[in-house]
Enzyme design. Structure first.
Site, PDB file in Angstrom:
ATOM      1  N   LYS A  78       0.850  -1.197   0.000  1.00  0.00           N
ATOM      2  CA  LYS A  78       0.000   0.000   0.000  1.00  0.00           C
ATOM      3  C   LYS A  78       0.878   1.236   0.000  1.00  0.00           C
ATOM      4  O   LYS A  78       1.893   1.293   0.710  1.00  0.00           O
ATOM      5  CB  LYS A  78      -0.920  -0.031   1.230  1.00  0.00           C
ATOM      6  CG  LYS A  78      -1.974   1.075   1.247  1.00  0.00           C
ATOM      7  CD  LYS A  78      -2.894   0.931   2.454  1.00  0.00           C
ATOM      8  CE  LYS A  78      -3.985   2.000   2.461  1.00  0.00           C
ATOM      9  NZ  LYS A  78      -4.917   1.857   3.613  1.00  0.00           N
ATOM     10  N   SER A 159      -9.862   2.133   2.522  1.00  0.00           N
ATOM     11  CA  SER A 159      -8.940   2.807   1.636  1.00  0.00           C
ATOM     12  C   SER A 159      -7.943   1.867   0.950  1.00  0.00           C
ATOM     13  O   SER A 159      -7.294   2.259  -0.019  1.00  0.00           O
ATOM     14  CB  SER A 159      -8.142   3.831   2.438  1.00  0.00           C
ATOM     15  OG  SER A 159      -7.325   3.188   3.414  1.00  0.00           O
ATOM     16  N   SER A 183     -10.504  -0.084   6.854  1.00  0.00           N
ATOM     17  CA  SER A 183      -9.855   0.026   5.544  1.00  0.00           C
ATOM     18  C   SER A 183      -9.146  -1.231   5.067  1.00  0.00           C
ATOM     19  O   SER A 183      -8.689  -1.283   3.920  1.00  0.00           O
ATOM     20  CB  SER A 183      -8.863   1.191   5.543  1.00  0.00           C
ATOM     21  OG  SER A 183      -9.551   2.414   5.538  1.00  0.00           O
TER      22      SER A 183
END
Length: 489
Positions: A78, A159, A183
């Site tokens: 990420k 996210s 998330s």
């Protein structure tokens, strides 16, 4: 070797150990998958040369008998994790060109275990979003499609949407995610994969771009519970550089997957039946309880009475911390700088150009709730409610070992749906934010397909630092559900 991208981490480690293929071949297969699926927009930065170099080094270690716990496993990272010498943007324009001179502790742990970095994956800007539509680098697509409308572009959740999309699409074997209010678990449920948010303090936050410091926690996103156990073991551990990292032993999570949950008590919170929840989700929740009961566990109805206050509490505390954390991005030290005639004007122009609409909204909310005259009315009251929410869980865990809930109120929605209603978007986190407020571990497991042919997930919540029990119950749930569906290529 065309099926190398279908392997789980456990399967790949077995194949590598038996010499069926090399880490370089495994990595090359994933790089080819990455190139073939660029339409998903899952990656912000691809690092193929670095990946092949890391894979070659892994092969040499294995030949020398020095392979680590994840040696040769290709991962997506990420873009919130700082990676030395590799662009790190947190999905924001304001961090354009930022290449850290240091490595986050979590990624350093993964490289120490032998893992291979394929690149940095897309995400909602500064981890603020539930759809992966707030990234400066564009929307990420969910590889799943509705049966009746294959043209609709579905969101992967947020996210950690790029992480979830890349794992579901077989571009990466697994990915790192971060979870501030859901998330990891919400995109895992939307994309039909496994995601675990560990206990706050289990994984170091050092070197992760901060959103809300008292809520953020890193965790793995994988295609099986066993893989999550393997990867969490490599990521976790005490870090003296992070004052919130807890110095407690990291169990062998994989060894704890015995499949025996006889005598375990499963909490079913009555407050989690909310308006707007899909009937399919509610039915699946009941089915999940029956699966665990059939394996020898006992469902017990429990009460978490302050659940109804969790979402507003979260959306006061998280923006308040974000408004403080994001003050550092002013055009002086990181990324974007918009020239101006004065320092103050440079700050204003840089922040106006660098932050997206959702980030600005949350900074304004956070600044407001921390401002003089409103601090006691909003922020202080939210902190008191957070204590009550945590106390609810403490009381519940006197009766039960884990808690079973839905992961999300609906299956993945299409781009554009809810986009003009931030409150509707925030409701995506209704089942997950309580876990972050209480600092507990939560696991999302894919359990069924909706009538539209989309994945639906169930969530298990555990006691603090008892991820081992959580994963054990999760694997029983996973086997009972028998979820083998995958998105069409």
């Amino acid at each position: 070797m065309s099926n190398l991208t279908d392997l789980t981490i456990a399967g790949a480690l077995d194949g590598l150990a038996k010499g069926r293929f090399s880490a370089k071949e495994l990595t090359q297969a994933h790089l080819e998958a990455m190139a073939a699926q660029r339409h998903l927009n899952a990656f912000i930065t691809e690092t193929p040369e670095k990946a092949l170099a890391m894979a070659e080094a892994s092969d040499q270690r294995r030949h020398a008998g020095k392979a680590g716990a994840m040696d040769g496993i290709p991962l997506a990272i990420k873009d919130l994790f700082c990676t030395e010498g590799v662009l790190t943007t947190a999905g924001s324009h304001i961090l354009d060109g930022f290449k850290p001179t240091y490595e986050s502790t979590v990624t350093a742990n993964l490289w120490k275990a032998g893992a291979v970095m394929l690149g940095k994956v897309n995400m909602d800007e500064f981890a603020m979003g539930s759809s992966n539509m707030t990234s400066y680098h564009g929307h990420v697509a969910n590889p799943w499609k509705r049966k009746a409308d294959k043209n609709a572009m579905l969101v992967p959740g947020g996210s950690s949407g790029g992480s979830a999309s890349s794992v579901a699409a077989r571009i990466a074997m697994a990915a790192t995610g971060t979870d501030t209010g859901g998330s990891i678990r919400q995109p895992a449920a939307f994309c039909g994969i496994v995601g675990i948010k560990p206990t706050y303090g289990r994984c170091s936050r050092w070197g992760i771009v901060a959103f809300a410091s008292s809520l953020d926690q890193a965790g793995p996103m994988t295609r099986s519970v066993e893989d999550a156990a393997i990867m969490l073991g490599a990521m976790a551990g005490h870090d003296p550089k992070d004052s919130t990292s807890v110095d407690t032993p990291v169990p062998d999570f994989r060894a704890g997957l015995t499949g025996d949950i006889r005598g375990m008590k499963i909490g079913i919170p009555k407050e989690y039946r909310v308006d707007g929840m899909s009937p399919e989700i509610e039915k699946l929740w009941g089915q999940g309880a029956e699966w665990l009961k059939a394996a020898g566990a006992t469902p017990v109805e429990i009460s978490l009475p302050h659940t109804k206050y969790a979402l507003p509490t979260y959306y006061i505390i998280a923006p308040a911390e974000a408004s403080s954390n994001l003050a550092r991005y002013d055009g002086v030290r990181f990324g974007l700088r918009v020239p101006a005639d004065s320092l103050d004007e440079m700050y204003e122009l840089t922040r106006a150009a660098g932050f997206g609409a959702e980030v600005k909204r949350r900074i304004l909310i956070g600044t407001y709730v921390l401002s003089a005259g409103y601090y006691d009315a909003y922020y202080l009251r939210a902190q008191r409610l957070r204590s009550l929410i945590a106390r609810d869980f403490t009381e519940a865990f006197k009766q039960v070992d884990v808690i079973l809930t839905p992961a999300t109120p609906t299956a993945a929605f299409a781009e554009g749906e809810n986009s003009d209603d931030p409150v509707a978007m925030y409701l995506n986190d209704v089942f997950t934010v309580t876990v972050n407020l209480a600092g507990l571990p939560g696991l999302s497991v894919p359990a069924a397909l909706s009538g539209e042919g989309l994945p639906l997930g169930l969530q298990l919540i555990g006691k603090a630092f008892d991820e081992a029990t959580l994963l054990k119950a999760g694997q029983v749930l996973e086997k009972a559900a028998g979820f083998t569906a995958r998105p069409e290529a």
